[in-house]
Design a protein around this motif. Sequence first.
Motif, PDB file in Angstrom:
ATOM      1  N   SER A   1       0.819  -1.226   0.000  1.00  7.92           N
ATOM      2  CA  SER A   1       0.000   0.000   0.000  1.00  7.92           C
ATOM      3  C   SER A   1       0.848   1.269   0.000  1.00  7.92           C
ATOM      4  O   SER A   1       0.300   2.376   0.086  1.00  7.92           O
ATOM      5  N   ALA A   2       2.151   1.124  -0.097  1.00  5.63           N
ATOM      6  CA  ALA A   2       3.043   2.298  -0.068  1.00  5.63           C
ATOM      7  C   ALA A   2       2.861   3.142  -1.320  1.00  5.63           C
ATOM      8  O   ALA A   2       2.458   2.654  -2.384  1.00  5.63           O
ATOM      9  N   ARG A   3       3.173   4.396  -1.180  1.00  7.98           N
ATOM     10  CA  ARG A   3       3.087   5.320  -2.309  1.00  7.98           C
ATOM     11  C   ARG A   3       3.998   4.844  -3.439  1.00  7.98           C
ATOM     12  O   ARG A   3       5.106   4.361  -3.214  1.00  7.98           O
ATOM     13  N   GLU A   4       3.509   4.949  -4.658  1.00  7.81           N
ATOM     14  CA  GLU A   4       4.257   4.475  -5.818  1.00  7.81           C
ATOM     15  C   GLU A   4       5.633   5.150  -5.890  1.00  7.81           C
ATOM     16  O   GLU A   4       5.764   6.363  -5.730  1.00  7.81           O
ATOM     17  N   GLY A   5       6.646   4.336  -6.113  1.00  6.07           N
ATOM     18  CA  GLY A   5       8.001   4.860  -6.261  1.00  6.07           C
ATOM     19  C   GLY A   5       8.821   4.861  -4.991  1.00  6.07           C
ATOM     20  O   GLY A   5      10.041   5.023  -5.036  1.00  6.07           O
ATOM     21  N   VAL A   6       8.171   4.696  -3.825  1.00  6.20           N
ATOM     22  CA  VAL A   6       8.924   4.695  -2.567  1.00  6.20           C
ATOM     23  C   VAL A   6       9.777   3.433  -2.481  1.00  6.20           C
ATOM     24  O   VAL A   6      10.965   3.486  -2.155  1.00  6.20           O
ATOM     25  N   ASP A   7       9.167   2.281  -2.766  1.00  5.45           N
ATOM     26  CA  ASP A   7       9.917   1.023  -2.862  1.00  5.45           C
ATOM     27  C   ASP A   7      10.362   0.886  -4.318  1.00  5.45           C
ATOM     28  O   ASP A   7       9.707   0.282  -5.142  1.00  5.45           O
ATOM     29  N   LYS A   8      11.515   1.449  -4.609  1.00  9.85           N
ATOM     30  CA  LYS A   8      11.979   1.549  -5.996  1.00  9.85           C
ATOM     31  C   LYS A   8      12.083   0.178  -6.650  1.00  9.85           C
ATOM     32  O   LYS A   8      12.816  -0.690  -6.191  1.00  9.85           O
ATOM     33  N   GLY A   9      11.333   0.019  -7.770  1.00 15.25           N
ATOM     34  CA  GLY A   9      11.327  -1.258  -8.461  1.00 15.25           C
ATOM     35  C   GLY A   9      10.635  -2.367  -7.698  1.00 15.25           C
ATOM     36  O   GLY A   9      10.741  -3.543  -8.061  1.00 15.25           O
TER      37      GLY A   9
END
Length: 402
Positions: A315-323
């Motif tokens: 559910s994290a904001r897109e791009g925070v967990d890169k790839g």
Amino acid sequence: MPSSKKKKSKQKKAANVATATTGVSVNDLEFDSEAAVEQLNNARAAVGLNRVDPRPKKADRLPDYPACDGCGSEYCGTMECTACGSAFYCGRSCQVNHWKNGGHKADCSTLKERSQSIAKSTVEKLMDESSPPLIRVQVLHDDPLDGSGPYKFAVDYGLHDAIYNAFKVDQEGVVENHTNDNPLYRCCLTQWLMQSLFRGERISRVHHGNNSFGKVDGGRIQGYIHSHPDDGLQVWWKASLESAMVFLHPKISATPDESFRCHQMARDIWAMWTYTFASKRASECILLTHDKAACLERASWMIKQMKPYLSKLQSAREGVDKGEVIQAYFNQVPAMIAAQCRELANVTSLDPVKLLKLRGLHKKMYENIAKPHGEDMIRRKRAADTERSKEILRKAGVFVVE
């Protein structure tokens, strides 16, 4: 009083009677044969003999040998240098080569004293709770415990307690430390310990000048877990889970440099967990705690603990967990745990998809990407490179862009 010899003879006859009565000898006792243990002990009591315990689980029976200081092969250092007691080898050829070409001839006379001094100071600094985390682990910067001798002495000085306490710090306060205004607190002890003390290929890195590694030292992991059998693994596991979430904290994710550093920290820790479950030795000491049911219970507990953390990643904001790298590790590690349970204990009922409650796209990612990559890593004992990864995905029916 009967002589010691006669007494032993009587005891041996009594033991033979107990064995004949039950059809079970002490040598037959395995870690999961509780009924046989009770049967034999009842017979032994009837002829006046003491109770016996079952042999330890298979992982416990693996010899706790250090790595060879000559070639670096793990848990095969059966030969100890009798002069210094601080160098270990898998055979005479490694011993001779290390003496002639590896510098041991010059080091031998003072190695024991130096190893003990290094070990003691390293453990003392790791145990110093009055110092900020970064100061505590800086002592590991130059890899003082790479050699088997210093590591052996460090264990004698309480290294396993130092490791346990450090994991506790991260379990209880790694997020708080990373949001501290003092940069000396913004450090993950778990990352340092896993990458410094638990990594494998230490000797080959020195010989080839290569800073990368792709294995863990199963013997060192076994030593730590067996030193804290009640909760050593649990504390380490929870510390790893907490450390993986630091980059999601709003204060961290709002600062690009800190976000990148903490994401790399999570990546390092969970890459090490994939190496851990690619190691048979490490997997045995983690999963084979008693019997088949206990193996299932521990593996299930580990995977269930991951569920709320995986939900945060999803559910994290897109791009925070890169790839989506950390999310990928949180899928691959459960797949590897399940594969090792099947291999080591014939446990086939463990289902990470159910335990993690994966649905839709997340379930497909697990089945088509994480699971085949994890199983391939166990078979080949190393992570897949780009070409190998493409091959795995094609076999799983995943479209690969060339």
